[in-house]
Design a protein around this motif. Structure first.
Motif, mmCIF file in Angstrom:
data_model
loop_
_atom_site.group_PDB
_atom_site.id
_atom_site.type_symbol
_atom_site.label_atom_id
_atom_site.label_comp_id
_atom_site.label_asym_id
_atom_site.label_seq_id
_atom_site.Cartn_x
_atom_site.Cartn_y
_atom_site.Cartn_z
ATOM 1 N N LYS A 1 0.894 -1.301 -0.095
ATOM 2 C CA LYS A 1 0.079 -0.105 -0.078
ATOM 3 C C LYS A 1 0.902 1.326 -0.008
ATOM 4 N N GLN A 2 1.796 1.180 1.095
ATOM 5 C CA GLN A 2 2.890 2.532 0.898
ATOM 6 C C GLN A 2 3.391 2.704 -0.351
ATOM 7 N N THR A 3 3.898 1.650 -1.289
ATOM 8 C CA THR A 3 4.594 1.868 -2.122
ATOM 9 C C THR A 3 3.713 2.380 -3.413
ATOM 10 N N LEU A 4 2.442 1.902 -3.445
ATOM 11 C CA LEU A 4 1.543 2.142 -4.526
ATOM 12 C C LEU A 4 1.304 3.802 -4.172
ATOM 13 N N VAL A 5 0.953 4.252 -2.967
ATOM 14 C CA VAL A 5 0.925 5.586 -2.600
ATOM 15 C C VAL A 5 2.017 6.397 -2.933
ATOM 16 N N SER A 6 3.278 6.039 -2.864
ATOM 17 C CA SER A 6 4.329 6.757 -3.042
ATOM 18 C C SER A 6 4.423 6.919 -4.333
ATOM 19 N N ALA A 7 4.054 5.775 -5.111
ATOM 20 C CA ALA A 7 4.248 5.479 -6.790
ATOM 21 C C ALA A 7 3.253 6.721 -7.311
ATOM 22 N N PHE A 8 2.046 6.953 -6.838
ATOM 23 C CA PHE A 8 1.015 7.815 -6.989
ATOM 24 C C PHE A 8 1.610 9.271 -7.282
ATOM 25 N N ARG A 9 2.055 9.354 -5.928
ATOM 26 C CA ARG A 9 2.597 10.725 -5.606
ATOM 27 C C ARG A 9 3.836 11.223 -6.849
ATOM 28 N N THR A 10 4.576 10.284 -7.047
ATOM 29 C CA THR A 10 5.641 10.433 -7.853
ATOM 30 C C THR A 10 5.311 10.516 -9.289
ATOM 31 N N ASN A 11 4.854 9.559 -9.583
ATOM 32 C CA ASN A 11 4.239 9.419 -11.323
ATOM 33 C C ASN A 11 2.940 10.186 -11.644
ATOM 34 N N LEU A 12 2.286 10.388 -11.011
ATOM 35 C CA LEU A 12 0.727 10.808 -11.334
ATOM 36 C C LEU A 12 0.254 12.276 -10.832
ATOM 37 N N ALA A 13 0.720 12.384 -9.630
ATOM 38 C CA ALA A 13 0.093 13.466 -8.739
ATOM 39 C C ALA A 13 0.360 14.935 -9.474
ATOM 40 N N ASP A 14 1.501 15.273 -9.941
ATOM 41 C CA ASP A 14 1.823 16.350 -10.434
ATOM 42 C C ASP A 14 1.356 16.720 -11.911
ATOM 43 N N ARG A 15 1.123 15.603 -12.612
ATOM 44 C CA ARG A 15 0.755 15.641 -13.902
ATOM 45 C C ARG A 15 -0.958 15.873 -14.070
ATOM 46 N N LEU A 16 -1.694 15.156 -12.619
ATOM 47 C CA LEU A 16 -2.996 15.550 -12.581
ATOM 48 C C LEU A 16 -3.170 16.717 -12.312
ATOM 49 N N LYS A 17 -2.537 17.262 -11.499
ATOM 50 C CA LYS A 17 -2.750 18.689 -11.021
ATOM 51 C C LYS A 17 -2.393 19.628 -11.827
ATOM 52 N N ALA A 18 -1.617 19.357 -12.837
ATOM 53 C CA ALA A 18 -1.366 20.360 -13.905
ATOM 54 C C ALA A 18 -2.602 20.385 -14.898
ATOM 55 N N GLU A 19 -3.246 19.159 -15.233
ATOM 56 C CA GLU A 19 -4.279 19.228 -15.846
ATOM 57 C C GLU A 19 -5.557 19.904 -15.159
ATOM 58 N N LEU A 20 -5.708 19.762 -13.957
ATOM 59 C CA LEU A 20 -6.804 20.544 -13.149
ATOM 60 C C LEU A 20 -6.383 22.086 -13.449
ATOM 61 N N ARG A 21 -5.172 22.502 -13.333
ATOM 62 C CA ARG A 21 -4.977 24.098 -13.619
ATOM 63 C C ARG A 21 -5.477 24.600 -14.859
ATOM 64 N N GLU A 22 -5.146 23.563 -15.927
ATOM 65 C CA GLU A 22 -5.397 23.933 -17.237
ATOM 66 C C GLU A 22 -6.974 24.254 -17.231
ATOM 67 N N ILE A 23 -8.037 23.459 -16.895
ATOM 68 C CA ILE A 23 -9.270 23.804 -16.888
ATOM 69 C C ILE A 23 -9.785 24.664 -15.782
ATOM 70 N N SER A 24 -9.121 25.009 -14.742
ATOM 71 C CA SER A 24 -9.482 25.632 -13.559
ATOM 72 C C SER A 24 -10.239 27.071 -14.106
ATOM 73 N N GLY A 25 -9.729 27.594 -15.226
ATOM 74 C CA GLY A 25 -10.262 28.976 -15.423
ATOM 75 C C GLY A 25 -11.482 28.763 -16.490
ATOM 76 N N GLU A 26 -11.660 27.553 -16.939
ATOM 77 C CA GLU A 26 -12.942 27.149 -17.801
ATOM 78 C C GLU A 26 -14.353 27.407 -16.918
ATOM 79 N N VAL A 27 -15.244 28.222 -17.373
ATOM 80 C CA VAL A 27 -16.518 28.411 -16.552
ATOM 81 C C VAL A 27 -17.789 28.384 -17.743
#
Length: 617
Positions: free
Chosen positions: A307-333
């Motif tokens: 479980k800890q390995t999978l949590v760390s892997a998500f933070r390393t591999n997906l978290a930043d990319r996901l937040k970048a995608e969120l920022r791209e659509i944050s201004g869209e209303v």
């Protein structure tokens, strides 16, 4: 109800296709969502209980776009239902992080465009499929549509969800045979589809269904998503074919996010970080194994490590990319979600009352004059009439016993029946109030008024039988006065039951409290115990029975009436010790007191119900 049935008949051959497209597409965006609850540790044997804080969601991030269907996976207790409830705007308490809909917080206007299907199908079992959806349409659809158009919408949803074959069948329940489990689930979905929601949340929509029925349900939901809706659901171990119907998947483990992204890329992601099944297996089963930290093909790694390995892997591999995608659509209303309507309710109070009253009568007509209850009342009535047969004023003590029996029997019966009212309705009330379907006041008045036939007819029959058999004063005036007093007593006792049931919301505990309360009221009413100790004498002023017994005596006797006695041949009724103690005066005060009790108990019941569906008071 006749009006509704006529409308249904006129529209059953005309099914316009509606809901092809969502009215206002909605993008759901959630970032670093954290939810904590406080739990109390410590039992009865421990001197001190310790309050601990438990984190249910631990920084969950993601987004779902219009036309997408998201599956939330995770083992029991992982937080997926909590997340779904939070995103649906129905989670109380403090939530940290950001949840926005087209860049804005949850609003009343958005609530009108949101459908929420709970895991349990909360439906009235004795209504047909058509009646269920028509009543919902009349309550939820705005007054910009006529009643005829609302019924047409309901018929269209029935056709769209493939419910035409069973539309005239009762919904049923686990104790009452009705439509199948899959059809019942589609009825629940249909209730939410009536408002043509832009957002649709579903909690375990395939739970308890066979694989074929589950696939049909999810396939229907995929079609709804294709119409521009945003669909989010929790689901437990879907089959491979169902799994690949989703656009995105969110995997949770103990509140941690292990994966968020496209379904088609999920297996490749886990293979990339070193986790892939050694044998061919259902992808959802594999993901759940990972979320549980169980690797059946390799037992060398401990669950906590996985479980800890999978949590760390998500933070390393997906978290930043996901937040970048969120920022791209944050201004869209997008347009269409402004609070254009100033009113909170889509229908008037009177419309809500009228529909709820008709629906309640339709649902409860089977129990209004339940055979067992009717037989019970009739048997007790005739038995009482025979026991007190033509007692007359010559046997005044026996007559007093009959009058007291009136107050006792018709105190317990309506009170015990009323206790079950709101605990049984709790889930339905919470579901419908959470969706902003109606005011609490319209529900409360409709529910209590709809119960009046059951509450008043049987006591009337009971008095009519026993009054004349028991030899009470044979005049119409005395009979009507006795009946009026008893009916008031019944209403007050029912009000007490409603208050206790609404306060406690647990049938067993409420029944015990109600029974004990009425027993105390009975004992202090002046019939069994005629000389109360000073420290408990005050309790009689709270007793419903005491005021009712006084009024019943007053309906039969006047102080100047006489009865045969052993001392002088005739004695004044007003001088009889057992009557003198209760008193034949103060009749008006007793009526006013009972009326105040009636209103007070019902007010307590109403206030107690306000805690249900608090987000929509």
């Amino acid at each position: 109800m006749a009006e509704i049935e006529v409308q249904i008949q006129t529209t059953q051959h005309h099914h316009p296709t509606i809901f092809k497209k969502a009215k206002s597409p909605v993008t759901v965006r959630f970032e670093d969502v954290v939810y904590k609850i406080k739990t109390k540790k410590g039992g009865i044997l421990k001197k001190k209980s310790k309050i601990e804080e438990k984190t249910i969601l631990k920084g969950v991030t993601g987004m779902v776009l219009p036309g997408e269907m998201l599956a939330m996976l995770g083992p029991s207790g992982s937080g997926k239902t909590t997340l779904l409830t939070a995103l649906g705007g129905r989670l109380g308490g403090h939530i940290s992080g950001s949840i926005t809909y087209n860049g804005k917080p949850f609003s009343n206007q958005l609530k009108r465009n949101t459908g929420f299907v709970t895991q349990d199908d909360v439906l009235y079992p004795h209504l047909t499929v058509t009646e269920t959806l028509v009543f919902t349409a009349l309550l939820r659809l705005p007054n910009t549509l006529t009643n005829q158009e609302k019924v047409t919408h309901a018929e269209s949803v029935i056709t769209q969800l493939g419910l035409t074959r069973c539309k005239n069948s009762i919904v049923g329940s686990q104790f009452l045979r009705g439509v199948s489990g899959g059809e019942r689930k589609r009825v629940s979905i249909g209730q939410e589809m009536l408002i043509n929601p832009s957002l649709l949340f579903l909690d375990e929509p395939t739970s308890g269904l066979d694989s074929t029925t589950a696939q049909r349900i999810v396939s229907t939901l995929r079609e709804l998503a294709n119409g521009g809706r945003t669909v989010l659901m929790t689901i437990h171990q879907p089959s491979s074919s169902i799994f690949y119907m989703f656009h995105k998947v969110l995997l949770l483990s103990e509140g941690h996010l292990l994966y968020f992204g496209k379904v088609a890329e999920s297996m490749d992601y886990f293979a990339h970080i070193g986790y892939s099944p050694s044998v061919t297996m259902n992808p959802s089963d594999f993901l759940l194994d990972l979320a549980n930290g169980v690797l059946s093909y390799d037992g060398r790694e401990a669950e906590a490590v996985v479980k800890q390995t999978l949590v760390s892997a998500f933070r390393t591999n997906l978290a930043d990319r996901l937040k970048a995608e969120l920022r791209e659509i944050s201004g869209e209303v997008r347009e269409g979600l402004e609070d254009k309507q100033s009113t909170k309710w889509t229908t008037t109070w009177w419309q809500q009352f009228s529909v709820l009253f008709r629906r309640g009568v339709k649902e409860r007509k089977h129990e209004t004059f339940d055979t067992l209850t009717v037989v019970q009342v009739l048997l007790v009535a005739f038995l009482s009439g025979l026991l007190w047969w033509q007692s007359g004023i010559a046997h005044i003590q026996e007559q007093m016993g009959l009058l007291f029996f009136y107050s006792g029997f018709w105190g317990f019966l309506p009170m015990l029946e009323a206790i079950y009212t709101f605990p049984q309705e709790c889930m339905m009330l919470e579901k419908e109030r959470s969706s902003g379907m109606y005011r609490l006041s319209s529900y409360f008045i409709a529910r209590t008024v709809g119960d009046l036939p059951m509450v008043l007819v049987l006591p009337t029959v009971f008095v009519t039988i026993t009054y004349w058999m028991g030899g009470l004063k044979p005049t119409a005036g005395n009979f009507l006065e006795t009946l009026s007093v008893l009916l008031l007593h019944v209403l007050v006792s029912q009000s007490l039951g409603l208050a206790i049931g609404a306060l406690i919301m647990d049938q067993k505990s409420a029944t015990i409290l109600g029974t004990v309360t009425l027993l105390l009221f009975t004992l202090v009413s002046g019939y069994y115990v005629q000389k109360l100790a000073s420290f408990i004498a005050w309790f009689k002023y709270m007793s419903i029975h005491q005021y009712t017994y006084k009024l019943l005596l007053g309906s039969q006797y006047k102080p100047s009436d006489t009865y045969p006695c052993a001392t002088t041949g005739t004695c004044l009724v007003g001088e009889l010790p057992s009557i003198k103690l209760v008193g034949l005066d103060g009749q008006l005060i007793s009526v006013v007191t009972l009326a105040m009790m009636l209103l007070s108990y019902r007010f307590i019941a109403y206030i107690s119900l306000m805690r249900i569906g608090r987000t929509n008071k």
